[in-house]
Design a protein around this motif. Structure first.
Motif, PDB file in Angstrom:
ATOM      1  N   GLN A   1      -5.498  -7.119 -10.439  1.00  0.00           N
ATOM      2  CA  GLN A   1      -5.816  -6.039  -9.510  1.00  0.00           C
ATOM      3  C   GLN A   1      -7.323  -5.901  -9.403  1.00  0.00           C
ATOM      4  O   GLN A   1      -8.028  -5.836 -10.428  1.00  0.00           O
ATOM      5  CB  GLN A   1      -5.196  -4.707  -9.961  1.00  0.00           C
ATOM      6  CG  GLN A   1      -5.531  -3.545  -9.019  1.00  0.00           C
ATOM      7  CD  GLN A   1      -4.758  -2.280  -9.345  1.00  0.00           C
ATOM      8  OE1 GLN A   1      -3.802  -2.307 -10.118  1.00  0.00           O
ATOM      9  NE2 GLN A   1      -5.162  -1.171  -8.742  1.00  0.00           N
ATOM     10  N   PHE A   2      -7.825  -5.874  -8.160  1.00  0.00           N
ATOM     11  CA  PHE A   2      -9.249  -5.693  -7.903  1.00  0.00           C
ATOM     12  C   PHE A   2      -9.429  -4.324  -7.264  1.00  0.00           C
ATOM     13  O   PHE A   2      -9.237  -4.155  -6.055  1.00  0.00           O
ATOM     14  CB  PHE A   2      -9.783  -6.798  -6.989  1.00  0.00           C
ATOM     15  CG  PHE A   2     -11.272  -6.713  -6.744  1.00  0.00           C
ATOM     16  CD1 PHE A   2     -12.176  -7.114  -7.712  1.00  0.00           C
ATOM     17  CD2 PHE A   2     -11.751  -6.204  -5.549  1.00  0.00           C
ATOM     18  CE1 PHE A   2     -13.535  -7.033  -7.479  1.00  0.00           C
ATOM     19  CE2 PHE A   2     -13.117  -6.126  -5.306  1.00  0.00           C
ATOM     20  CZ  PHE A   2     -14.010  -6.532  -6.283  1.00  0.00           C
ATOM     21  N   GLY A   3      -9.771  -3.346  -8.088  1.00  0.00           N
ATOM     22  CA  GLY A   3      -9.914  -1.980  -7.590  1.00  0.00           C
ATOM     23  C   GLY A   3      -8.602  -1.500  -6.984  1.00  0.00           C
ATOM     24  O   GLY A   3      -7.520  -1.957  -7.338  1.00  0.00           O
ATOM     25  N   PRO A   4      -8.678  -0.557  -6.032  1.00  0.00           N
ATOM     26  CA  PRO A   4      -7.449  -0.050  -5.396  1.00  0.00           C
ATOM     27  C   PRO A   4      -7.014  -0.848  -4.168  1.00  0.00           C
ATOM     28  O   PRO A   4      -6.017  -0.512  -3.534  1.00  0.00           O
ATOM     29  CB  PRO A   4      -7.847   1.373  -4.993  1.00  0.00           C
ATOM     30  CG  PRO A   4      -9.317   1.263  -4.677  1.00  0.00           C
ATOM     31  CD  PRO A   4      -9.871   0.210  -5.627  1.00  0.00           C
TER      32      PRO A   4
ATOM     33  N   ALA B   1       0.133 -11.546  -2.371  1.00  0.00           N
ATOM     34  CA  ALA B   1      -1.086 -10.734  -2.381  1.00  0.00           C
ATOM     35  C   ALA B   1      -0.878  -9.496  -1.521  1.00  0.00           C
ATOM     36  O   ALA B   1      -0.309  -9.578  -0.424  1.00  0.00           O
ATOM     37  CB  ALA B   1      -2.275 -11.535  -1.856  1.00  0.00           C
ATOM     38  N   GLN B   2      -1.328  -8.349  -2.010  1.00  0.00           N
ATOM     39  CA  GLN B   2      -1.257  -7.084  -1.278  1.00  0.00           C
ATOM     40  C   GLN B   2      -2.669  -6.589  -1.007  1.00  0.00           C
ATOM     41  O   GLN B   2      -3.487  -6.510  -1.927  1.00  0.00           O
ATOM     42  CB  GLN B   2      -0.502  -6.023  -2.078  1.00  0.00           C
ATOM     43  CG  GLN B   2       0.900  -6.404  -2.485  1.00  0.00           C
ATOM     44  CD  GLN B   2       1.507  -5.390  -3.436  1.00  0.00           C
ATOM     45  OE1 GLN B   2       1.010  -4.277  -3.591  1.00  0.00           O
ATOM     46  NE2 GLN B   2       2.593  -5.767  -4.093  1.00  0.00           N
ATOM     47  N   VAL B   3      -2.958  -6.253   0.242  1.00  0.00           N
ATOM     48  CA  VAL B   3      -4.250  -5.675   0.629  1.00  0.00           C
ATOM     49  C   VAL B   3      -3.978  -4.261   1.121  1.00  0.00           C
ATOM     50  O   VAL B   3      -3.340  -4.073   2.162  1.00  0.00           O
ATOM     51  CB  VAL B   3      -4.944  -6.520   1.712  1.00  0.00           C
ATOM     52  CG1 VAL B   3      -6.288  -5.891   2.067  1.00  0.00           C
ATOM     53  CG2 VAL B   3      -5.129  -7.957   1.242  1.00  0.00           C
ATOM     54  N   TRP B   4      -4.468  -3.271   0.392  1.00  0.00           N
ATOM     55  CA  TRP B   4      -4.135  -1.875   0.656  1.00  0.00           C
ATOM     56  C   TRP B   4      -5.169  -1.195   1.539  1.00  0.00           C
ATOM     57  O   TRP B   4      -6.374  -1.425   1.401  1.00  0.00           O
ATOM     58  CB  TRP B   4      -4.008  -1.107  -0.659  1.00  0.00           C
ATOM     59  CG  TRP B   4      -2.768  -1.469  -1.412  1.00  0.00           C
ATOM     60  CD1 TRP B   4      -2.603  -2.496  -2.290  1.00  0.00           C
ATOM     61  CD2 TRP B   4      -1.497  -0.822  -1.315  1.00  0.00           C
ATOM     62  NE1 TRP B   4      -1.317  -2.541  -2.750  1.00  0.00           N
ATOM     63  CE2 TRP B   4      -0.616  -1.522  -2.180  1.00  0.00           C
ATOM     64  CE3 TRP B   4      -1.022   0.269  -0.591  1.00  0.00           C
ATOM     65  CZ2 TRP B   4       0.713  -1.152  -2.337  1.00  0.00           C
ATOM     66  CZ3 TRP B   4       0.302   0.645  -0.747  1.00  0.00           C
ATOM     67  CH2 TRP B   4       1.157  -0.058  -1.609  1.00  0.00           C
ATOM     68  N   VAL B   5      -4.687  -0.354   2.442  1.00  0.00           N
ATOM     69  CA  VAL B   5      -5.547   0.528   3.245  1.00  0.00           C
ATOM     70  C   VAL B   5      -5.752   1.799   2.434  1.00  0.00           C
ATOM     71  O   VAL B   5      -4.767   2.442   2.048  1.00  0.00           O
ATOM     72  CB  VAL B   5      -4.901   0.857   4.598  1.00  0.00           C
ATOM     73  CG1 VAL B   5      -5.808   1.782   5.401  1.00  0.00           C
ATOM     74  CG2 VAL B   5      -4.600  -0.419   5.370  1.00  0.00           C
ATOM     75  N   PRO B   6      -6.985   2.197   2.154  1.00  0.00           N
ATOM     76  CA  PRO B   6      -7.211   3.343   1.267  1.00  0.00           C
ATOM     77  C   PRO B   6      -6.595   4.643   1.793  1.00  0.00           C
ATOM     78  O   PRO B   6      -6.628   4.913   3.002  1.00  0.00           O
ATOM     79  CB  PRO B   6      -8.742   3.445   1.216  1.00  0.00           C
ATOM     80  CG  PRO B   6      -9.233   2.079   1.574  1.00  0.00           C
ATOM     81  CD  PRO B   6      -8.239   1.544   2.557  1.00  0.00           C
ATOM     82  N   PHE B   7      -6.006   5.404   0.899  1.00  0.00           N
ATOM     83  CA  PHE B   7      -5.578   6.794   1.110  1.00  0.00           C
ATOM     84  C   PHE B   7      -4.354   6.962   2.005  1.00  0.00           C
ATOM     85  O   PHE B   7      -3.933   8.091   2.246  1.00  0.00           O
ATOM     86  CB  PHE B   7      -6.728   7.655   1.683  1.00  0.00           C
ATOM     87  CG  PHE B   7      -8.017   7.517   0.929  1.00  0.00           C
ATOM     88  CD1 PHE B   7      -8.102   7.909  -0.407  1.00  0.00           C
ATOM     89  CD2 PHE B   7      -9.128   6.972   1.546  1.00  0.00           C
ATOM     90  CE1 PHE B   7      -9.288   7.768  -1.101  1.00  0.00           C
ATOM     91  CE2 PHE B   7     -10.328   6.834   0.849  1.00  0.00           C
ATOM     92  CZ  PHE B   7     -10.401   7.240  -0.483  1.00  0.00           C
ATOM     93  N   VAL B   8      -3.766   5.907   2.525  1.00  0.00           N
ATOM     94  CA  VAL B   8      -2.628   6.087   3.434  1.00  0.00           C
ATOM     95  C   VAL B   8      -1.348   5.445   2.906  1.00  0.00           C
ATOM     96  O   VAL B   8      -0.291   5.598   3.506  1.00  0.00           O
ATOM     97  CB  VAL B   8      -2.946   5.538   4.851  1.00  0.00           C
ATOM     98  CG1 VAL B   8      -4.054   6.330   5.496  1.00  0.00           C
ATOM     99  CG2 VAL B   8      -3.279   4.058   4.803  1.00  0.00           C
ATOM    100  N   GLY B   9      -1.426   4.714   1.816  1.00  0.00           N
ATOM    101  CA  GLY B   9      -0.235   4.126   1.220  1.00  0.00           C
ATOM    102  C   GLY B   9       0.352   2.960   1.992  1.00  0.00           C
ATOM    103  O   GLY B   9       1.540   2.670   1.864  1.00  0.00           O
ATOM    104  N   ILE B  10      -0.462   2.285   2.812  1.00  0.00           N
ATOM    105  CA  ILE B  10      -0.001   1.145   3.600  1.00  0.00           C
ATOM    106  C   ILE B  10      -0.714  -0.118   3.125  1.00  0.00           C
ATOM    107  O   ILE B  10      -1.924  -0.101   2.868  1.00  0.00           O
ATOM    108  CB  ILE B  10      -0.266   1.364   5.101  1.00  0.00           C
ATOM    109  CG1 ILE B  10       0.536   2.564   5.611  1.00  0.00           C
ATOM    110  CG2 ILE B  10       0.079   0.117   5.912  1.00  0.00           C
ATOM    111  CD1 ILE B  10       0.266   2.911   7.061  1.00  0.00           C
ATOM    112  N   ALA B  11       0.044  -1.202   3.002  1.00  0.00           N
ATOM    113  CA  ALA B  11      -0.535  -2.471   2.557  1.00  0.00           C
ATOM    114  C   ALA B  11       0.005  -3.618   3.387  1.00  0.00           C
ATOM    115  O   ALA B  11       1.172  -3.616   3.793  1.00  0.00           O
ATOM    116  CB  ALA B  11      -0.229  -2.722   1.084  1.00  0.00           C
ATOM    117  N   GLY B  12      -0.857  -4.588   3.661  1.00  0.00           N
ATOM    118  CA  GLY B  12      -0.429  -5.849   4.235  1.00  0.00           C
ATOM    119  C   GLY B  12      -0.173  -6.848   3.118  1.00  0.00           C
ATOM    120  O   GLY B  12      -0.796  -6.765   2.045  1.00  0.00           O
TER     121      GLY B  12
ATOM    122  N   GLY C   1       3.988  -9.761   5.498  1.00  0.00           N
ATOM    123  CA  GLY C   1       4.707  -8.495   5.595  1.00  0.00           C
ATOM    124  C   GLY C   1       3.798  -7.287   5.519  1.00  0.00           C
ATOM    125  O   GLY C   1       2.561  -7.400   5.447  1.00  0.00           O
ATOM    126  N   ALA C   2       4.426  -6.122   5.537  1.00  0.00           N
ATOM    127  CA  ALA C   2       3.728  -4.850   5.396  1.00  0.00           C
ATOM    128  C   ALA C   2       4.642  -3.886   4.651  1.00  0.00           C
ATOM    129  O   ALA C   2       5.867  -3.950   4.777  1.00  0.00           O
ATOM    130  CB  ALA C   2       3.354  -4.275   6.760  1.00  0.00           C
TER     131      ALA C   2
END
Length: 213
Positions: free
Chosen positions: A65-68, A109-120, A152-153
Motif C-alpha cells: 500500500q502506497f499511502g491512501p 491494483a487499486q487506485v483510490w479517489v480520495p474521500f469518496v470511497g471510489i477506486a479504479g 473494474g471499479a
C-alpha cells in the motif's frame, strides 16, 4: 499513533495486509454460435450459446500500500461459466451445454479517489479451467490455461469494522482465437476442438459485492 506501527507493518506485511473477499456474477459472451449456419441448409445450433452465466469467487490479500491512493493485492479465485443451447440433428435437436470451470491466480491494483470511497482497478488473472462440451449425455473436455485482463471499479460502503463494497468489471483474454467457419455438420468437431484450444468465451462484464477486513 497509527504511524508508529508503520515500520512494524513494513517488516511483517502478511500480518498487516487486508483480506478482500468477493463474489461476482459474470455475463460472458463471444461464442457466436447462434449465428452459425450450415451452407444452404439452415441453422445448426440454437439457444443462448453466445451468452453464458456463472459466478466468480475471489479471495485476495493486500501485499503493498502506497499511502491512501494505491493498493496492490494478489490471491486466488474459483470461476464457472456455462451456456446452454441445442444442436440440430436430422429433423430434431439435442440439448447441449458448454462449461468452463476451474481455479485462477490474480494480481490486482487499486487506485483510490480520495474521500469518496471510489477506486479504479486493473489486474491480470491466470485462469486454469476445464472446457467441457456435453451433448445428449456424451461429453468431451479439454484443459485451458489463459491470461485474462480485468478492468473494474468499486465503491466502498461506509462501515466501521469491515468495509463492504460493490464492484463492476470488464474482462477479456489477453490473446484469443476467432470462431471457425462451419460448412457442414462434420465441421462441428473441428469447431469444438478449436473451442478447447482457446476459442472459449471471449469477453464478459461482471457485477458483484465484496468485503475487506
Amino acid at each position: 499513533m497509527r504511524l508508529a506501527y508503520l515500520p512494524l507493518c513494513l517488516l511483517s506485511l502478511p500480518l498487516c495486509a487486508q483480506w478482500d473477499l468477493r463474489l461476482e456474477l459474470p455475463r460472458p459472451t463471444g461464442q457466436s454460435l447462434p449465428q452459425t449456419l450450415l451452407s444452404g441448409s439452415g441453422q445448426l445450433v440454437g439457444g443462448t450459446f453466445d451468452t453464458g452465466k456463472g459466478f466468480i469467487a475471489t479471495a485476495n490479500r493486500q501485499f503493498f500500500q502506497f499511502g491512501p491512493l494505491l493498493k496492490l493485492e494478489g490471491g486466488v479465485e474459483y470461476s464457472q461459466f456455462t451456456a446452454d443451447g441445442s444442436l440440430a440433428k436430422g429433423s430434431g435437436s439435442q440439448g447441449t451445454t458448454l462449461k468452463q470451470q476451474g481455479a485462477g491466480l490474480d494480481v490486482n491494483a487499486q487506485v483510490w479517489v480520495p474521500f469518496v470511497g471510489i477506486a479504479g482497478e486493473i489486474g491480470l488473472i491466470q485462469r486454469f479451467q476445464r472446457y467441457t462440451v456435453d451433448t445428449a449425455g456424451a461429453s468431451s473436455a479439454k484443459d485451458l490455461s489463459r491470461t485474462w485482463l480485468r478492468v473494474g471499479a468499486r465503491w466502498r460502503i461506509p462501515s466501521v469494522i469491515v468495509h463492504p463494497y460493490v464492484v463492476a468489471s470488464y474482462q477479456q483474454p489477453v490473446t484469443k482465437d476467432r470462431p471457425v467457419k462451419l460448412n457442414s455438420v462434420a465441421d462441428l468437431a473441428t469447431y469444438f476442438t478449436a473451442q478447447g484450444s482457446g476459442q472459449e468465451f471471449e469477453r464478459m462484464w461482471t457485477f458483484g459485492a465484496g468485503v475487506t477486513f
